[in-house]
Design a protein around this motif. Structure first.
Motif, PDB file in Angstrom:
ATOM      1  N   GLY A  22      62.349   1.375  39.495  1.00  0.00           N
ATOM      2  CA  GLY A  22      61.609   2.270  40.362  1.00  0.00           C
ATOM      3  C   GLY A  22      60.181   2.386  39.937  1.00  0.00           C
ATOM      4  N   LEU A  23      59.356   2.882  40.819  1.00  0.00           N
ATOM      5  CA  LEU A  23      57.946   3.093  40.556  1.00  0.00           C
ATOM      6  C   LEU A  23      57.656   4.579  40.578  1.00  0.00           C
ATOM      7  N   SER A  24      56.742   4.998  39.748  1.00  0.00           N
ATOM      8  CA  SER A  24      56.367   6.404  39.709  1.00  0.00           C
ATOM      9  C   SER A  24      55.776   6.833  41.039  1.00  0.00           C
ATOM     10  N   ALA A  25      56.035   8.076  41.385  1.00  0.00           N
ATOM     11  CA  ALA A  25      55.425   8.624  42.593  1.00  0.00           C
ATOM     12  C   ALA A  25      53.916   8.729  42.450  1.00  0.00           C
ATOM     13  N   ASN A  26      53.426   8.666  41.203  1.00  0.00           N
ATOM     14  CA  ASN A  26      51.992   8.764  40.970  1.00  0.00           C
ATOM     15  C   ASN A  26      51.261   7.447  41.162  1.00  0.00           C
ATOM     16  N   LEU A  27      51.985   6.341  41.389  1.00  0.00           N
ATOM     17  CA  LEU A  27      51.352   5.043  41.481  1.00  0.00           C
ATOM     18  C   LEU A  27      50.365   5.005  42.635  1.00  0.00           C
ATOM     19  N   VAL A  28      49.216   4.358  42.402  1.00  0.00           N
ATOM     20  CA  VAL A  28      48.152   4.440  43.391  1.00  0.00           C
ATOM     21  C   VAL A  28      48.136   3.278  44.380  1.00  0.00           C
ATOM     22  N   ILE A  29      49.093   2.346  44.276  1.00  0.00           N
ATOM     23  CA  ILE A  29      49.168   1.311  45.309  1.00  0.00           C
ATOM     24  C   ILE A  29      49.495   1.990  46.640  1.00  0.00           C
ATOM     25  N   ALA A  30      48.766   1.623  47.667  1.00  0.00           N
ATOM     26  CA  ALA A  30      48.900   2.304  48.956  1.00  0.00           C
ATOM     27  C   ALA A  30      50.295   2.113  49.530  1.00  0.00           C
ATOM     28  N   ASP A  31      50.792   3.143  50.202  1.00  0.00           N
ATOM     29  CA  ASP A  31      52.093   3.055  50.847  1.00  0.00           C
ATOM     30  C   ASP A  31      52.044   2.203  52.116  1.00  0.00           C
ATOM     31  N   VAL A 340      45.203   8.947  30.922  1.00  0.00           N
ATOM     32  CA  VAL A 340      45.447  10.279  30.377  1.00  0.00           C
ATOM     33  C   VAL A 340      44.121  10.961  30.069  1.00  0.00           C
ATOM     34  N   ASN A 341      44.144  12.290  30.150  1.00  0.00           N
ATOM     35  CA  ASN A 341      43.008  13.102  29.695  1.00  0.00           C
ATOM     36  C   ASN A 341      43.573  14.326  28.985  1.00  0.00           C
ATOM     37  N   ASP A 342      42.752  15.310  28.749  1.00  0.00           N
ATOM     38  CA  ASP A 342      43.203  16.480  27.992  1.00  0.00           C
ATOM     39  C   ASP A 342      44.278  17.285  28.699  1.00  0.00           C
ATOM     40  N   THR A 343      44.363  17.171  30.015  1.00  0.00           N
ATOM     41  CA  THR A 343      45.258  18.059  30.757  1.00  0.00           C
ATOM     42  C   THR A 343      46.354  17.350  31.538  1.00  0.00           C
ATOM     43  N   GLY A 344      46.299  16.039  31.698  1.00  0.00           N
ATOM     44  CA  GLY A 344      47.301  15.385  32.523  1.00  0.00           C
ATOM     45  C   GLY A 344      47.360  13.892  32.310  1.00  0.00           C
ATOM     46  N   ALA A 345      48.235  13.250  33.083  1.00  0.00           N
ATOM     47  CA  ALA A 345      48.425  11.809  33.019  1.00  0.00           C
ATOM     48  C   ALA A 345      48.843  11.315  34.387  1.00  0.00           C
ATOM     49  N   GLU A 346      48.469  10.075  34.691  1.00  0.00           N
ATOM     50  CA  GLU A 346      48.782   9.515  36.004  1.00  0.00           C
ATOM     51  C   GLU A 346      48.947   8.002  35.887  1.00  0.00           C
ATOM     52  N   VAL A 347      50.020   7.476  36.483  1.00  0.00           N
ATOM     53  CA  VAL A 347      50.187   6.033  36.569  1.00  0.00           C
ATOM     54  C   VAL A 347      49.191   5.501  37.584  1.00  0.00           C
ATOM     55  N   ILE A 348      48.314   4.610  37.152  1.00  0.00           N
ATOM     56  CA  ILE A 348      47.283   4.099  38.060  1.00  0.00           C
ATOM     57  C   ILE A 348      47.468   2.628  38.394  1.00  0.00           C
TER      58      ILE A 348
END
Length: 388
Positions: A22-31, A340-348
């Motif tokens: 599966g892929l993270s819901a945060n992934l930025v590839i367009a739907d 990642v940064n000080d407050t969060g993380a995102e699969v890009i």
């Protein structure tokens, strides 16, 4: 000899049969648009070079100062290779009570932080027997071709039955202490909430195995003094982020609920009280995704990708990735790039799915910034990744 824990009957099907991709819901590839076309565009900028195809089920890799490679095999071998992947030697380290079965075997390898003057190599592995085994850590002196004077410096308590969920990743911290991840033993998940044993924890020790005086539970008489954090299932990736000055881990969930966590000293990370996954039978493990006092994930994957390592990228080859987490995955057959940064993380981004390979580990060539991928297979591979 420590007595094994009571062994509950196996109630779960093997992980490798039921993990889904599966892929993270945060992934930025367009739907919208064709996913395969987008993936092809993402992968078009890489060049793959196979350095070796001789290592059965490689688990971890270290790059020596002269650019030669040391690669562990779950079967117990330590392969010494040239920078081009040519076999120099197949070292069989004499590790005390090395146990090989199922997920058990030789795991991580790490060079002493001051390797030039202190040429120690650290190895994590399963030790014991089917009825009584655990995770062990030893170190030995590397003389350029062999590992000598091997000494055990840590053994997780207690011994247990079965051959799954050992953790086994090693990280060095800036204060010259060592962090080792430990699994919950698969059949003993409730013990991950206890401080009286090491199941489902991470531990922090000195480089010689002694306990640091500032560990978070050092003053708790009911806690084992090595414990740094608890409430884990099976952490198989750990890395120090030098810019953020924080630790990150990647952790296997059950059927879903794989995680990236920001590790905190003394933190309870919730397993099995909170999780986004379900049991392999489909049964619900817990109704809770979060609870007061428990640390939830920065990133979660459901369905599972089986994250199997973690690095913070620092290098010149992919300079725009500087400071990103790179997370290899077995079931997902990919490397996730996490910002990642000080407050969060995102699969890009997702990377290297065109290899169609179970990626066990990922490392960086210090001299070039190129990536080295370990492919988990009976005829395992080392793949060097550069830009085209």
């Amino acid at each position: 000899m420590l007595k094994p824990l009571f062994h509950h009957p196996a109630r779960l099907l093997p992980l490798f049969l039921l993990c889904t991709v599966g892929l993270s819901a945060n992934l930025v590839i367009a739907d919208d648009g064709d996913y395969e076309e987008q993936l092809t565009e993402l992968q078009s900028g890489f060049e793959y070079t196979e350095l070796s195809q001789e290592i059965a089920f490689p688990w971890s890799l270290a790059v020596l100062p002269n650019s030669e490679l040391l690669v562990t095999s779950r079967a117990g071998a330590l392969w010494h290779l040239s920078a081009e992947g040519i076999v120099i030697n197949n070292v069989m380290p004499e590790l005390p009570e090395l146990w090989i079965d199922g997920q058990a075997g030789l795991f991580d390898i790490a060079l002493h932080p001051d390797f030039d003057t202190e040429p120690f190599i650290y190895l994590s592995y399963a030790c014991g027997s089917l009825r009584a085994n655990t995770t062990c850590l030893s170190r030995g002196h590397w003389n350029g071709s062999e590992l000598q004077d091997i000494e055990p410096i840590f053994q997780a308590y207690p011994f247990k039955r079965g051959s799954a969920h050992y953790g086994g990743r090693i990280a060095f911290l800036p204060d010259n202490t060592l962090l080792l991840t430990l699994g919950d033993g698969f059949d003993y998940r409730e013990r991950a909430q206890l401080l009286s044993d090491h199941l489902g924890t991470t531990v922090r020790i000195e480089l010689n195995g002694e306990v640091p005086s500032d560990n978070p539970f050092i003053a708790n008489p009911k806690a084992l003094p090595e414990i740094f954090s608890y409430g884990h299932r099976n952490v198989q990736g750990v890395a120090w982020h030098p810019q953020l000055e924080q630790l990150f881990i990647s952790e296997h969930g059950p059927r879903g609920g794989d995680e990236i966590n920001r590790l905190r000293a003394g933190g309870n990370f919730g397993w099995p009280l909170i999780t986004g996954g379900v049991d392999y039978t489909g049964a619900r493990i817990t109704p809770y995704r979060d609870l007061p006092g428990l640390h939830g994930p920065e990133v979660e994957w459901t369905p599972s990708i089986a994250p199997s390592g973690l690095i913070v990228y620092q290098g010149d080859e992919f300079s725009d990735w500087h400071g990103d987490l790179l997370v290899p995955a077995l079931a997902g057959k990919q490397v996730a790039r996490v910002r990642v940064n000080d407050t969060g993380a995102e699969v890009i981004d997702i990377l290297f799915q065109d290899l169609n390979a179970r990626i066990r580990d990922i490392r960086v060539e210090p001299a070039t910034g190129a990536l080295l991928l370990l492919v988990d297979a009976a005829e395992g591979k080392i793949i060097r990744v550069t830009k085209k």
